[in-house]
Design a protein around this motif. Sequence first.
Motif, short mmCIF file in Angstrom:
data_model
loop_
_atom_site.label_atom_id
_atom_site.label_comp_id
_atom_site.label_asym_id
_atom_site.label_seq_id
_atom_site.Cartn_x
_atom_site.Cartn_y
_atom_site.Cartn_z
N ASP A 281 21.53 55.22 6.93
CA ASP A 281 20.55 55.81 6.01
C ASP A 281 19.62 54.70 5.51
O ASP A 281 20.06 53.79 4.80
N SER B 75 21.25 61.80 9.63
CA SER B 75 20.66 61.21 8.44
C SER B 75 19.15 61.55 8.36
O SER B 75 18.64 61.93 7.30
N SER C 21 17.23 63.85 5.58
CA SER C 21 16.16 63.23 4.78
C SER C 21 14.82 63.98 4.90
O SER C 21 13.95 63.83 4.06
#
Length: 212
Positions: A147, A207, A211
């Motif tokens: 991340d 990830s 996001s």
Amino acid sequence: MGNAQEEDEVTLLERDMKEFWIQLKISHGTEQRNQTTALRDLYKETVEALTEILQQSKYIAEKEEQLAEIKSKLNQEEEQQQNLTDIIQGLKEELRKKMEIKSSKNKAAKEKVEQLSKITALFKEHLGLEMRRIHDEQLQFIFRHIDHKNPDKPYICTLHINEQGDYEVTSCTPPLDCIAELQLKLRETNNFSAFVANIRKSFTALSYKQSA
């Protein structure tokens, strides 16, 4: 006078004849009794001898029967002993084969663990990967730098080598939809480096998706 003399002679002759016959009967009777007694004794001895022979024959027959029974029991015990020996030998052979299989599996598992250990440093250096051995002989892979907003956030995949000697994923955090497919490919190719790289790619994709 002459007649009287003749009568006396006849009387004497008759008396002598009677005495002779009496003595003859006595002698003959005594001889018969002696013969009868001898025959009776002989008969008695013969019966006793035959009785003893029969008793001995019966005793011998009983002993022969007992010996035959003992021999039969010994044969049965020998057969049971042989059967028991065969069973024990079979169990030993089965145990030996199982030990060989277990030893082979342990050797294969040890080789896989050694393979994983060798590439740990490489993965940690280039992929931000940390590998730990936890309870129940499980290997835990902790990925970082996934991340971009939180580089230290851990993404964890745990697996072990099952009884069949195959890799098996026991947990994946966060969960990956493709984990079963990646596990199957690992089992087919035995390419652990590719598996770890694919896990990292999948965590990275997840990830970015979360996001977005």
